[in-house]
Design a protein around this motif. Sequence first.
Motif, PDB file in Angstrom:
ATOM      1  N   SER A 138       0.841  -1.193   0.000  1.00  8.16           N
ATOM      2  CA  SER A 138       0.000   0.000   0.000  1.00  8.16           C
ATOM      3  C   SER A 138       0.879   1.247   0.000  1.00  8.16           C
ATOM      4  O   SER A 138       1.558   1.551   0.974  1.00  8.16           O
ATOM      5  CB  SER A 138      -0.905  -0.001   1.234  1.00  8.16           C
ATOM      6  OG  SER A 138      -1.689   1.160   1.279  1.00  8.16           O
ATOM      7  N   ASP A 228      -4.938  -3.253   4.105  1.00  2.22           N
ATOM      8  CA  ASP A 228      -4.856  -2.133   3.163  1.00  2.22           C
ATOM      9  C   ASP A 228      -3.897  -2.420   2.008  1.00  2.22           C
ATOM     10  O   ASP A 228      -3.448  -1.502   1.326  1.00  2.22           O
ATOM     11  CB  ASP A 228      -4.448  -0.846   3.885  1.00  2.22           C
ATOM     12  CG  ASP A 228      -3.129  -0.984   4.641  1.00  2.22           C
ATOM     13  OD1 ASP A 228      -2.564  -2.100   4.659  1.00  2.22           O
ATOM     14  OD2 ASP A 228      -2.668   0.025   5.215  1.00  2.22           O
ATOM     15  N   GLU A 229      -3.577  -3.701   1.772  1.00  2.00           N
ATOM     16  CA  GLU A 229      -2.797  -4.103   0.608  1.00  2.00           C
ATOM     17  C   GLU A 229      -3.712  -4.821  -0.379  1.00  2.00           C
ATOM     18  O   GLU A 229      -4.346  -5.815  -0.015  1.00  2.00           O
ATOM     19  CB  GLU A 229      -1.646  -5.041   0.998  1.00  2.00           C
ATOM     20  CG  GLU A 229      -0.447  -4.346   1.604  1.00  2.00           C
ATOM     21  CD  GLU A 229      -0.692  -3.948   3.045  1.00  2.00           C
ATOM     22  OE1 GLU A 229      -0.048  -3.011   3.529  1.00  2.00           O
ATOM     23  OE2 GLU A 229      -1.559  -4.581   3.684  1.00  2.00           O
TER      24      GLU A 229
END
Length: 466
Positions: A138, A228-229
């Motif tokens: 991210s 959040d990746e």
Amino acid sequence: MKKTILFLFSFILSQNPISDAGSDQVVQLGVQVQLDGSASYDTDGAISSYSWTSNSGIALTGSDTATPSFTAPNETSSLSFTLEVTDNNGNISPSNSTSDIFISEYHDGGSPNQYLEIFNGTDSAIDLTGYELWILKSESDMSWEPIYSTEDEEWETDFWVLIFNSDTSMTNINSYLQLDGDYMQRVDPGLLNPNESLMIIREGEGEDFNFIGQNYVVWDRLVKISGDEPVALFKNGQIIDKIGDDEDVSSSGWDVGEGTTKDHTLIRRSTVVSGNIDWESSALSEWNVFDRDTFNDIFNHNCTSCDNEVIVYVSSPPLASPSYVSDDLLLDSNGDICDTQVTLDASPSITETGNISYQWVDTNDLIDEADLNRKQPSFSTIGVAAGTYEFGLVVFDGLLESTEEIVSITIGDNLCPLASSSVVLQSDESWLEQYPSLVYFESENFTDEGNGVWNEGEVFYDIGDF
């Protein structure tokens, strides 16, 4: 003057509807059963008719409705039903609506519980050669087409690739990567069979879910997943499914369903039959969101819309019959247990299927938690206050669960005297380790005179008196 009239025709290819015959059911003998095809849908129209077929000779009431019914037979059986739906354009649903694998679960859980699950909902085994899973770091310049700087000899975007059954990637990154390096790893699961899931887990040891004997591979780069990746499933160099966008995202992850990708378990809904490269639409309608470390459905994805069949298993529930092993069990003069150990026994339990698993219910906290699913768990009576203790037993035969049955165990006031090299005995609720010649019963001393004779002051007791 000749006039030319030009006719323009516009053809729109109408999509076939999707038949959803509902989840498989397990029912008891002779009960009324209702099937449910109401989850069937048409992406570009509406369902106009339903047609159910019994493959087991069972008469259906309302076979042209979404919810027909029937009476289960009075014998153990497995019944198959198929559903065909027609839309308002006259298109008929196929027997199988899935053409490829897709991501069925995503888990951003407590370490080391991160995992991904892919599912084959087709009617054929799929060779996973050519498929890859990607994770992007991210950051502001995320890209599924990372650029390698030959000048700096590094990638401008951090990413990690899991390749199935191959030494090379099908994308444009392969010439700059070393297999089994930091960026690219290989696993060899071979074929993924119809209606089968493949779990990609982080370590293969220490996870809080049971994976032994299941279909899984290990990819240690799952440590990079933290909600959040973005993750993508590739086939022959093209994305066929993904979670998240290759755009900057907040540390709380992406909104999905009624939650976020951060610290949650995402499970694909049973009506989803394919991957989706449009994350915005996927996040809006395709996922059920649960708390992190929810492991109820791993290794067993339920895709009711993938095919048009539903199975109804008819059986009688198993009978739990808890008892305890009485052979050689020491009892006092009141018939209460005075032995140092008691073994419970679920052996008399009965099942129709021949399969059986056990679950003991111990509100007394006497049985070790790891032993609660054993057929014959044991517990120590040392230090246990006199009284009657109840233990529940529930058995499961792979289809149905029994009602809970109870066995009662009465522990006597004192332990039976034992002549051994070292014994632990009770005295005024305290515990002492003594030589075998001295035994405490409540507050009275008994001395071993030898040959099974015990003395209390001037009175002699034979060991049989105890």
